[in-house]
Structure formats: C-alpha cells, structure tokens
Design a protein around this motif. Structure first.
Motif, PDB file in Angstrom:
ATOM      1  N   LYS A 120       0.835  -1.190   0.000  1.00 44.23           N
ATOM      2  CA  LYS A 120       0.000   0.000   0.000  1.00 44.23           C
ATOM      3  C   LYS A 120       0.873   1.244   0.000  1.00 44.23           C
ATOM      4  N   VAL A 121       0.334   2.309  -0.562  1.00 42.99           N
ATOM      5  CA  VAL A 121       1.053   3.576  -0.631  1.00 42.99           C
ATOM      6  C   VAL A 121       0.067   4.699  -0.320  1.00 42.99           C
ATOM      7  N   PHE A 122       0.537   5.694   0.443  1.00 40.21           N
ATOM      8  CA  PHE A 122      -0.301   6.820   0.845  1.00 40.21           C
ATOM      9  C   PHE A 122      -0.221   7.931  -0.189  1.00 40.21           C
ATOM     10  N   LEU A 123      -1.358   8.507  -0.520  1.00 41.04           N
ATOM     11  CA  LEU A 123      -1.412   9.640  -1.450  1.00 41.04           C
ATOM     12  C   LEU A 123      -1.429  10.921  -0.623  1.00 41.04           C
ATOM     13  N   PRO A 124      -0.286  11.603  -0.514  1.00 45.48           N
ATOM     14  CA  PRO A 124      -0.178  12.755   0.397  1.00 45.48           C
ATOM     15  C   PRO A 124      -0.847  14.007  -0.139  1.00 45.48           C
ATOM     16  N   GLN A 125      -1.046  14.947   0.781  1.00 48.44           N
ATOM     17  CA  GLN A 125      -1.508  16.274   0.375  1.00 48.44           C
ATOM     18  C   GLN A 125      -0.409  16.930  -0.467  1.00 48.44           C
ATOM     19  N   GLY A 126      -0.787  17.862  -1.302  1.00 46.50           N
ATOM     20  CA  GLY A 126       0.202  18.528  -2.132  1.00 46.50           C
ATOM     21  C   GLY A 126       0.513  17.779  -3.401  1.00 46.50           C
ATOM     22  N   GLY A 127      -0.273  16.762  -3.712  1.00 48.92           N
ATOM     23  CA  GLY A 127      -0.050  16.012  -4.938  1.00 48.92           C
ATOM     24  C   GLY A 127      -0.883  16.532  -6.094  1.00 48.92           C
ATOM     25  N   HIS A 128      -1.064  17.854  -6.116  1.00 53.36           N
ATOM     26  CA  HIS A 128      -1.948  18.444  -7.137  1.00 53.36           C
ATOM     27  C   HIS A 128      -1.409  18.255  -8.553  1.00 53.36           C
ATOM     28  N   ALA A 129      -0.099  18.005  -8.651  1.00 56.38           N
ATOM     29  CA  ALA A 129       0.486  17.830  -9.986  1.00 56.38           C
ATOM     30  C   ALA A 129       0.049  16.516 -10.616  1.00 56.38           C
ATOM     31  N   PHE A 130      -0.481  15.626  -9.787  1.00 58.29           N
ATOM     32  CA  PHE A 130      -0.891  14.325 -10.302  1.00 58.29           C
ATOM     33  C   PHE A 130      -2.394  14.323 -10.542  1.00 58.29           C
ATOM     34  N   GLY A 131      -2.766  14.228 -11.787  1.00 55.88           N
ATOM     35  CA  GLY A 131      -4.189  14.179 -12.083  1.00 55.88           C
ATOM     36  C   GLY A 131      -4.788  12.829 -11.773  1.00 55.88           C
ATOM     37  N   THR A 132      -3.977  11.763 -11.921  1.00 58.56           N
ATOM     38  CA  THR A 132      -4.481  10.409 -11.716  1.00 58.56           C
ATOM     39  C   THR A 132      -3.566   9.624 -10.777  1.00 58.56           C
ATOM     40  N   PHE A 174      -6.135  -1.213  -6.240  1.00 56.99           N
ATOM     41  CA  PHE A 174      -7.394  -1.053  -5.523  1.00 56.99           C
ATOM     42  C   PHE A 174      -7.365   0.183  -4.635  1.00 56.99           C
ATOM     43  N   ASP A 175      -8.561   0.621  -4.246  1.00 60.12           N
ATOM     44  CA  ASP A 175      -8.643   1.649  -3.212  1.00 60.12           C
ATOM     45  C   ASP A 175      -8.860   0.985  -1.859  1.00 60.12           C
ATOM     46  N   SER A 176      -9.047   1.787  -0.817  1.00 55.71           N
ATOM     47  CA  SER A 176      -9.163   1.247   0.547  1.00 55.71           C
ATOM     48  C   SER A 176     -10.413   0.397   0.746  1.00 55.71           C
ATOM     49  N   ASP A 177     -11.406   0.563  -0.118  1.00 59.55           N
ATOM     50  CA  ASP A 177     -12.632  -0.231  -0.019  1.00 59.55           C
ATOM     51  C   ASP A 177     -12.550  -1.515  -0.838  1.00 59.55           C
ATOM     52  N   GLY A 178     -11.383  -1.744  -1.460  1.00 57.10           N
ATOM     53  CA  GLY A 178     -11.221  -2.944  -2.270  1.00 57.10           C
ATOM     54  C   GLY A 178     -11.770  -2.813  -3.673  1.00 57.10           C
ATOM     55  N   LEU A 179     -12.112  -1.591  -4.061  1.00 56.29           N
ATOM     56  CA  LEU A 179     -12.642  -1.375  -5.417  1.00 56.29           C
ATOM     57  C   LEU A 179     -11.497  -1.208  -6.405  1.00 56.29           C
ATOM     58  N   THR A 180     -11.627  -1.861  -7.545  1.00 55.76           N
ATOM     59  CA  THR A 180     -10.581  -1.822  -8.559  1.00 55.76           C
ATOM     60  C   THR A 180     -10.479  -0.429  -9.167  1.00 55.76           C
ATOM     61  N   LEU A 181      -9.243   0.072  -9.277  1.00 57.51           N
ATOM     62  CA  LEU A 181      -8.999   1.364  -9.908  1.00 57.51           C
ATOM     63  C   LEU A 181      -8.588   1.179 -11.361  1.00 57.51           C
ATOM     64  N   SER A 182      -8.776   2.239 -12.138  1.00 56.17           N
ATOM     65  CA  SER A 182      -8.414   2.192 -13.556  1.00 56.17           C
ATOM     66  C   SER A 182      -7.354   3.245 -13.845  1.00 56.17           C
ATOM     67  N   VAL A 183      -6.840   3.258 -15.062  1.00 53.33           N
ATOM     68  CA  VAL A 183      -5.800   4.218 -15.447  1.00 53.33           C
ATOM     69  C   VAL A 183      -6.309   5.653 -15.382  1.00 53.33           C
ATOM     70  N   THR A 184      -7.623   5.837 -15.348  1.00 50.68           N
ATOM     71  CA  THR A 184      -8.188   7.192 -15.297  1.00 50.68           C
ATOM     72  C   THR A 184      -8.647   7.595 -13.896  1.00 50.68           C
ATOM     73  N   SER A 185      -8.462   6.716 -12.899  1.00 49.01           N
ATOM     74  CA  SER A 185      -8.897   7.030 -11.529  1.00 49.01           C
ATOM     75  C   SER A 185      -8.169   8.261 -11.011  1.00 49.01           C
ATOM     76  N   GLN A 186      -8.932   9.180 -10.415  1.00 53.26           N
ATOM     77  CA  GLN A 186      -8.373  10.454  -9.984  1.00 53.26           C
ATOM     78  C   GLN A 186      -7.561  10.329  -8.695  1.00 53.26           C
ATOM     79  N   TYR A 187      -6.560  11.168  -8.586  1.00 48.83           N
ATOM     80  CA  TYR A 187      -5.725  11.252  -7.388  1.00 48.83           C
ATOM     81  C   TYR A 187      -6.523  11.892  -6.262  1.00 48.83           C
ATOM     82  N   LEU A 188      -6.674  11.162  -5.138  1.00 44.46           N
ATOM     83  CA  LEU A 188      -7.417  11.662  -3.991  1.00 44.46           C
ATOM     84  C   LEU A 188      -6.470  11.726  -2.794  1.00 44.46           C
TER      85      LEU A 188
END
Length: 298
Positions: free
Chosen positions: A11-23, A50-64
């Motif tokens: 698993k990897v954490f998506l930190p704040q300040g990652g606005h440069a990453f659209g996906t 996957f996300d934290s709920d176990g839902l599969t992500l795609s190449v277009t999934s947005q950076y949250l």
C-alpha cells in the motif's frame, strides 16, 4: 484486503500537495521510477490496483489526497527454490518454521511466490501469518510467525527487548591463533556501507554483539556456535569475516559476488543455520525451546 495466491498487496499513501498528479497512475509512475509506466498500465488493466474499499482502480482514476492505494506486485519469471520448509511447531498463536537455504522469508525484489511466508500461507490457509523476525535468504533455520494480528506487537517486543535466545551454527575456517580466545564476545559498530547490500564496521560505540565459540574442528575447517546479542543486518557474517574466518560459501563477505537471478547454483549454500530459539511466550505463557531439524556438516 484479500491476498492473491498467498501474496498480500502493498500500500502507498497519497499525500496532500499532490496536485500535480491528475491520476493515481501519474502518481505511481512518479513514486516508483524503477517501474515503467507500461507496467503500471498493465497492472491497472489486470485489476491489480485497488482503493481502501477494495474497489478496482483504472488508469483514469483520480488522485485523492489523504487516501491509500493498494497494489499487487508481479515478477515475470520466478525460479523455483528446490528445497522445502517444514513446520516444527504450531499452536493457536504461534507457528515455527524450519526454512531451507536460498528461500527468502518475505516477498521482495525478484521473489514473490518463492518465499517462506507465501508458501506457508498456501499450505496452512492462514492469511494472517506474519513473521516475528527475519533471517537472510541464504541462511537456513528457524523462523517464528504470529498467527493473529492482535498478537504481533507482543511477539515482536520479545525480539526488540532481547528476550529471545537465538543460537546459530556456522562452518568457517579454523585458525589456531584464535583458539585461546574462545569463547569470544565480539562487539562492533555496524552500519550500511557504500557497497550495495554490504554492511561494514565503523569506529564508534558498539551497536552489535555476538558470542562465538568452537564446537568441532576438522582439518582447516571448524563448526562454530554463535549466540546473538543484538540482531543487526548481516551481523554474524560481518563479525566472522572481521575475525578473519568468513562463513563458508558467503557470497557477500568479505567480497561481494555477483547475484545470479536464474540457473542458480544450489550446491554451495551459505553454511549458516539458525539452530535454536528459546523464549517465554507472551500470549500462552509457555516456555519454548525450538530446534532446527537441519544440520551443518564438516
């Protein structure tokens, strides 16, 4: 998050300040530069992200920002380690395995399926298995696992607080000039070196100690008993090499040898064995003393 074929996701954490990453894809490509973008795309397409709920992500999934992303690793070609582990003990809380040479304890690098943890998860069906401590891939012998996540901290505290007695055996050169020094209480300061994977000794307050004694001598070789005080990376190998008696078939000390990824030579294993483990179980209260069924021969 369910494992796949005994392998748990990273698993990897998506930190704040990652606005440069659209996906999420953009972030992973930047976060792990050693992995090609096409490989990440392939993992998304194969449903391995996957996300934290176990839902599969795609190449277009947005950076949250502030969320976790889970992903499964892949190794294109993984060579079978032609030796088997055994289970020497288990109860409701604890499992003790006897690991063969060459088998890593946990997934990493070029090893996924061919690891002790994944093999045990498959053979026992216990998805919550977790190693309490580690030994090197090249080292054989005893490895302890916790069966329940709620017990891991208590077991790991035993090793952290040096409440476990760990005894190893090793085959190494015999030097007569050391004979009168045994048993040797060897202490030194060990740190990472500039050479990949190697540790080295440096000046300063000791952060490692090992008791070393001779069990048996045969010609130019001897069998040694090694008792760990601390548990620094490669500690026994560094200490034996520093004494001028490097462990037989050591590919790292004193000189680092190239690591072979395929068609390995399994005929010359490192002559180091984690022979005994003893401790008082913090969960059951039992006094344990385990012995490896393997042996080193002069």
């Amino acid at each position: 998050m369910q494992s796949q074929s005994g392998i748990s996701p990273s698993k990897v954490f998506l930190p704040q300040g990652g606005h440069a990453f659209g996906t999420v894809l953009d972030f992973l490509v930047d976060k792990f530069p050693a992995i090609q973008r096409d490989e990440w795309v392939s993992r998304f397409n194969d449903g391995l992200i996957f996300d934290s709920d176990g839902l599969t992500l795609s190449v277009t999934s947005q950076y949250l920002a502030g969320t976790f992303v889970y992903y499964f690793r892949r190794v294109e070609s993984e060579e079978r380690i032609p030796f088997n582990e055994t289970i020497v003990y288990q109860d409701d809380y604890l499992l003790i395995a006897d690991k063969p040479h060459f088998l890593p304890v946990t997934p990493g690098g070029h090893y996924l399926q061919e690891t002790l943890l994944v093999r045990l998860k498959k053979s026992t069906g216990i998805e919550t298995l977790s190693p309490i401590h580690r030994i090197d891939r090249e080292t054989a012998g005893l490895v302890a696992f916790s069966k329940r996540a709620s017990d891991r901290n208590a077991y790991q505290a035993l090793f952290r607080d040096r409440l476990v007695e760990k005894t190893y055996q090793a085959i190494a050169p015999y030097q007569e000039d050391l004979q009168n020094r045994f048993p040797i209480h060897y202490q030194s300061r060990i740190e990472e070196s500039s050479v990949f994977i190697q540790m080295h000794e440096v000046a300063g307050e000791p952060n490692s100690d090992t008791w070393i004694d001779i069990e048996e001598v045969s010609g130019s070789w001897a069998k040694y008993s090694l008792k760990l005080g601390t548990g620094r990376k490669h500690q026994l190998r560094v200490h034996m090499s520093a004494l001028g008696i490097p462990i037989k078939n050591d590919q790292i000390y004193p000189v680092l040898q190239p690591h072979v990824m395929s068609n390995k030579d399994f005929t010359q294993p490192l002559q180091l064995l984690a022979k005994e483990l003893s401790f008082v179980d913090p969960i059951s209260g039992l006094k344990h003393h385990f012995f490896s069924t393997q042996a080193l021969h002069l």
